[in-house]
Design an enzyme around this catalytic site. Structure first.
Site, PDB file in Angstrom:
ATOM      1  N   HIS A 125       0.802  -1.225   0.084  1.00  0.00           N
ATOM      2  CA  HIS A 125      -0.034  -0.008  -0.107  1.00  0.00           C
ATOM      3  C   HIS A 125       0.808   1.229  -0.108  1.00  0.00           C
ATOM      4  O   HIS A 125       0.426   2.467  -0.368  1.00  0.00           O
ATOM      5  CB  HIS A 125      -0.994   0.203   1.262  1.00  0.00           C
ATOM      6  N   ASP A 155       0.107  -7.522   1.488  1.00  0.00           N
ATOM      7  CA  ASP A 155       0.556  -6.172   1.615  1.00  0.00           C
ATOM      8  C   ASP A 155       2.166  -6.090   1.643  1.00  0.00           C
ATOM      9  O   ASP A 155       2.783  -5.357   2.541  1.00  0.00           O
ATOM     10  CB  ASP A 155      -0.053  -5.548   3.131  1.00  0.00           C
ATOM     11  N   SER A 233       4.903   2.282   7.812  1.00  0.00           N
ATOM     12  CA  SER A 233       4.379   1.369   7.039  1.00  0.00           C
ATOM     13  C   SER A 233       5.565   0.819   6.105  1.00  0.00           C
ATOM     14  O   SER A 233       6.124   1.518   5.695  1.00  0.00           O
ATOM     15  CB  SER A 233       3.260   1.807   5.971  1.00  0.00           C
TER      16      SER A 233
END
Length: 390
Positions: A125, A155, A233
């Site tokens: 993402h 992911d 992230s």
């Protein structure tokens, strides 16, 4: 002496009263002056500098040696910091008048060096929808990155940069299957664009399931209370030995900031997926060679009072066909005859298509698995060798 009535206009009494009046007046003046001076100097601050006492810096108290756990944390950060990178994604903008195309920053994230070939691991993402990405190493040198492959169902994504080999320090890998709730963890990343930030915490839960960007669940996710914020992230979650145990992927927070619940993709999954992304650009999923329908399976198993996943049909020339698995059919009178019901794979129970898929994806092409199936009233164990999904 001249007098008017009883009033005396001169004499000793009059002189004494005048003297007392003058003394009283002087004393009142002095008192008022003191009050005014105090007000000016203390309240208004006029001339305070002239009245402050001299001062000097206080002596520093010797600290002594750092605690052992502090030293360990400092050493860990210094050792693994060069393996963590800062990622800036770019998107194209077209000038309406000139039709010229320029690239502008779209977002930021974190990542880490996987090998000495320049492969960088991050979240899918982080790079999703970007036209390009720039990777900045800990020494602040930046390199244009190429997308090698992505796995939205986990992911995870892999980039590659052309940095000199002496700047590429891969992150040591650990394992996630033997983690314990309560053990220390460390997260390094770039929250809010602040590069090389270290936060600490513990493993607060194991075996979590979260939804990936593809809509499918990611299983066996690590939950931690180490502060993870936007920008973290794709960064690494480390154990106290400085080994990678997970990739930070999400937070649970209504405000969008760390609320003490963060999630990381386990390193055992990462170590299975990343080599496939490097080799093939995608995850090569092993297949059984069956068609499944979650809703119809749930209906049929509820009718039969059993648990498992009903096989709808078997693909020809597939592992399932070679193993003799049977699909669902209709009788001559139109009634449905359920096919084999897969209840476990290698003794791991399955109750839905998602669970079966998650168990299968822990295997690789060429593995042999044991399917525990229910055929009518008979329980069977059927070995099956997995093939690559087309």
């Amino acid at each position: 002496m001249r007098s008017v009535g009883s009033w005396s206009l001169s004499g000793p009494g009059v002189r004494g009263a005048g003297a007392r009046f003058r003394i009283t007046t002087v004393l009142l003046g002095v008192a008022l002056g003191l009050v005014l001076g105090y007000w000016l100097f203390r309240v208004m601050g006029i001339g305070v500098g002239f009245w402050r006492p001299r001062s000097a810096p206080r002596p520093v108290v010797a600290r002594g040696d750092l605690a052992a756990d502090e030293k360990a944390t400092i050493d860990l950060f210094r050792a693994v910091g060069p393996s963590v990178v800062y990622i800036t994604t770019l998107t194209e903008r077209v000038n309406f008048w000139t039709r010229s195309v320029t690239e502008i920053p779209a977002g930021t994230g974190s990542g880490f060096l996987w090998d000495e070939e320049g492969h960088v691991v991050t979240n899918f993402h982080v790079v999703q929808g970007a036209s390009a990405a720039v990777v900045t190493l800990s020494g602040h040198s930046s390199y244009k990155a190429a997308l090698v492959g992505g796995a939205p169902q986990y992911d995870l994504a892999v980039l590659r940069i052309g940095a000199p080999r002496d700047l590429l320090k891969p992150l040591p890998l650990g394992t996630s299957h033997d983690l314990a709730v309560g053990q220390k963890v460390f997260a390094i990343g770039n929250p809010f664009g602040l590069d090389q930030t270290l936060t600490t915490g513990i493993v607060s839960a194991l075996g979590r399931s979260i939804q990936s960007v593809s809509g499918r669940p990611i299983e066996d996710v690590i939950q931690t209370d180490a502060a993870i914020n936007p920008g973290n992230s794709g960064g690494p979650l480390l154990d106290s030995a400085g080994r990678l145990i997970g990739v930070n992927t999400a937070i649970f927070s209504p405000s969008g900031s760390s609320a003490g619940i963060g999630f990381a993709v386990p390193v055992d999954t990462v170590n299975r997926v990343v080599p496939q992304l490097i080799s093939h650009g995608r995850v090569v999923r092993p297949q059984l060679g069956v068609r499944l329908d979650d809703r119809l399976s749930a209906y049929l198993t509820a009718e039969l009072g059993v648990e498992g996943v009903v096989i709808m049909s078997v693909t020809s020339n597939s592992p399932a066909a070679a193993a003799g698995l049977r699909g669902t059919e209709r009788d001559a009178d139109g009634s449905i005859v359920p096919g084999d019901i897969i209840q476990a794979v290698d003794d791991v129970p399955v109750r839905s298509v998602d669970q079966l898929t998650a168990v299968m994806e822990k295997h690789k092409v060429g593995d042999t698995v044991s399917l525990h199936v229910l055929r009518g009233r008979r329980s069977l164990t059927i070995p099956l060798t997995l093939q690559a999904a087309s």
